[in-house]
Write an enzyme that holds these catalytic residues in place. Structure first.
Site, mmCIF file in Angstrom:
data_model
loop_
_atom_site.group_PDB
_atom_site.id
_atom_site.type_symbol
_atom_site.label_atom_id
_atom_site.label_comp_id
_atom_site.label_asym_id
_atom_site.label_seq_id
_atom_site.Cartn_x
_atom_site.Cartn_y
_atom_site.Cartn_z
ATOM 1 N N THR A 16 47.031 43.289 43.547
ATOM 2 C CA THR A 16 46.389 43.120 44.857
ATOM 3 C C THR A 16 47.389 42.587 45.890
ATOM 4 O OG1 THR A 16 44.797 41.733 46.066
ATOM 5 C CG2 THR A 16 45.618 40.841 44.014
ATOM 6 N N ASP A 17 47.123 42.869 47.156
ATOM 7 C CA ASP A 17 47.952 42.301 48.231
ATOM 8 C C ASP A 17 47.820 40.778 48.294
ATOM 9 O OD1 ASP A 17 45.341 42.186 49.240
ATOM 10 O OD2 ASP A 17 45.776 43.279 51.093
ATOM 11 N N GLU A 18 46.754 40.241 47.674
ATOM 12 C CA GLU A 18 46.507 38.793 47.772
ATOM 13 C C GLU A 18 47.555 37.960 47.053
ATOM 14 O OE1 GLU A 18 42.639 37.246 47.482
ATOM 15 O OE2 GLU A 18 41.660 39.110 48.080
ATOM 16 N N TYR A 35 41.594 33.591 42.094
ATOM 17 C CA TYR A 35 41.660 35.029 41.793
ATOM 18 C C TYR A 35 43.076 35.540 42.014
ATOM 19 C CZ TYR A 35 41.763 39.958 42.995
ATOM 20 O OH TYR A 35 42.140 41.278 43.093
ATOM 21 N N ASP A 37 36.033 44.956 25.092
ATOM 22 C CA ASP A 37 36.729 44.023 25.977
ATOM 23 C C ASP A 37 38.233 44.271 25.923
ATOM 24 O OD1 ASP A 37 37.874 41.561 27.054
ATOM 25 O OD2 ASP A 37 35.845 40.734 26.831
ATOM 26 N N GLY A 41 36.935 50.904 33.644
ATOM 27 C CA GLY A 41 36.602 52.135 34.376
ATOM 28 C C GLY A 41 35.177 52.207 34.911
ATOM 29 N N LYS A 95 45.975 37.075 39.334
ATOM 30 C CA LYS A 95 46.633 38.381 39.461
ATOM 31 C C LYS A 95 48.159 38.214 39.543
ATOM 32 C CE LYS A 95 44.569 41.869 39.729
ATOM 33 N NZ LYS A 95 44.008 42.742 38.656
ATOM 34 N N TYR A 147 32.248 34.933 57.641
ATOM 35 C CA TYR A 147 32.851 33.620 57.402
ATOM 36 C C TYR A 147 33.673 33.153 58.607
ATOM 37 C CZ TYR A 147 32.001 34.402 52.344
ATOM 38 O OH TYR A 147 31.449 34.646 51.114
ATOM 39 N N PRO A 170 26.499 37.688 56.827
ATOM 40 C CA PRO A 170 27.207 36.404 56.899
ATOM 41 C C PRO A 170 28.707 36.589 57.103
ATOM 42 C CG PRO A 170 26.661 36.932 54.612
ATOM 43 C CD PRO A 170 26.221 38.099 55.441
ATOM 44 N N GLY A 186 33.917 49.880 36.859
ATOM 45 C CA GLY A 186 33.870 49.160 38.128
ATOM 46 C C GLY A 186 34.088 50.089 39.305
#
Ligand code: TYD
Length: 348
Positions: free
Chosen positions: A128-130, A153, A63, A12, A157, A210, A208, A14
């Site tokens: 995540t959509d990833e 990552y 943790d 919580g 997930k 990419y 920057p 983050g």
């Protein structure tokens, strides 16, 4: 919240977790929140200054992988919402170990606790959509699509999502998975593209971008996402996955230009730099399921970006502390030092 007055939030401190806790405390007078967070570089207790001192809120330093502690806190919860995760793709490419530890093993610990504490009505796991890999507006991913993650990552997930679904199938646990697009808003660590570009522009540092900058991400304002989560906690069906889309697809280069325009900074700050390995060209989700619950986004892309930029402009103390941290400076040098040296100006 009818079913979930006592909420255990993991991670919580983050970005999304802290916004969600503040959202709950502002909108639900009867809520009780326990926030379990181990304060990694991306967790910041000052994100919840507004909540500290509120009798409905309790912070616990620990943790998500600590099964004894998680089981102790689970005793006091009706609902668990899991935000605890390592989330930055570029860091997962540098060193993926902590991604597997937190994102996969941490979820296992939560599922195991859910098995022991039958009184818990729901575990809402933020994914995540990833996990779908590359998807596009012509062929947006729906919840039943196969998972084809393309970076460590995203793979961590996807692994966690499969664990959640297996615990639902095998043990009948009330687990719900939420897969949002990219979220934008206050209190996001400046490693991520929007806060990185905003804080760079505020310091007249290069932005920057990419590759060719034509990669597409769909953007959703964090408060819209919090409303979706609230609804999914109340009405989401166990064993189901809910995509949450913003319907605000933007090329990264356009994102950079918009941020510079809002701040009145020159576009000459943009640098096209060597690409991220395995960089997904685009993500897009089909999100009819959450819309059927009665949700739709309310804040459009420009307004979301303006609110976010304003927050970073007004809270320079927050992100300056991160830039002053030697660990972040080392990360910045490693990630951008040679990239920026090879970067070229962008001409629109
Ligand atoms: P990011 O915020 O890391 O989120 P994600 O990779 O999970 O979508 O990046 C968003 C997009 O911005 C992604 O296409 C990569 C790009 N990006 C840059 O162009 N430059 C950067 O410095 C960063 C961090 C990201």
């Amino acid at each position: 919240m009818k079913d979930g007055r006592r909420v255990l939030v993991t991670g919580g401190c983050g970005f999304i977790g802290s916004n969600f806790i503040l959202y709950l405390l502002r909108n639900r007078s009867d809520v009780r929140v326990i926030n379990l967070d181990c304060l990694t570089y991306a967790g910041n207790r000052s994100n919840l200054l507004e909540a500290e001192g509120d009798p409905r809120y309790r912070f616990v330093l620990g943790d998500v992988r600590d099964s004894r502690l998680v089981n102790e806190l689970a005793e006091e919860a009706d609902v668990i919402v899991n935000f605890a995760a390592q989330t930055h793709v570029d860091r997962s490419l540098m060193d993926g170990a902590s991604f597997i530890a937190t994102n996969v093993h941490g979820v296992f610990v939560l599922l195991d606790a859910l098995r022991r504490h039958k009184h818990i009505r729901k575990l809402v796991h933020i994914s995540t959509d990833e996990v779908y890999g590359e998807t596009s507006r012509d062929r947006p991913a729906s919840e039943s699509d196969p998972l084809r993650p393309r970076n460590p990552y995203a793979a961590s997930k996807a692994g966690a999502d499969l664990l959640c679904l297996s615990f639902h199938t095998a043990h009948g646990l009330p687990v719900v998975i939420v897969r949002p697009v990219n979220i934008v808003g206050p209190r996001q660590h400046p490693e991520k593209v929007v806060p990185l570009f905003v804080t760079s522009a505020l310091q007249d540092l290069p932005l920057p971008v990419y590759g060719d900058g034509r990669q597409v991400r769909d953007w959703l304002y964090v408060e819209d996402f919090c409303r979706a989560l609230e609804l999914i906690i109340e009405q989401g069906e166990p064993g189901q996955v809910y995509n949450v889309a913003g319907d605000n697809p933007q090329e990264n280069i356009h994102l950079a230009e918009s941020i510079l325009d809002i701040l009145g900074k020159p576009r000459s700050l943009i640098r096209l730099v060597p690409d991220r390995p395995g960089h997904d060209r685009s993500y897009a989700l089909e999100a009819a399921k959450v819309r059927r619950l009665g949700w739709s986004p309310e804040v459009d892309f420009r307004a979301a970006l303006e609110r976010t930029v304003a927050w970073y402009r007004d809270n320079a103390w927050w992100w300056r502390a991160i830039y002053d941290d030697p660990a972040f400076r080392a990360y910045y040098r490693q990630q951008y030092g040679s990239r920026l040296a090879q970067g070229v100006p962008y001409r629109s």
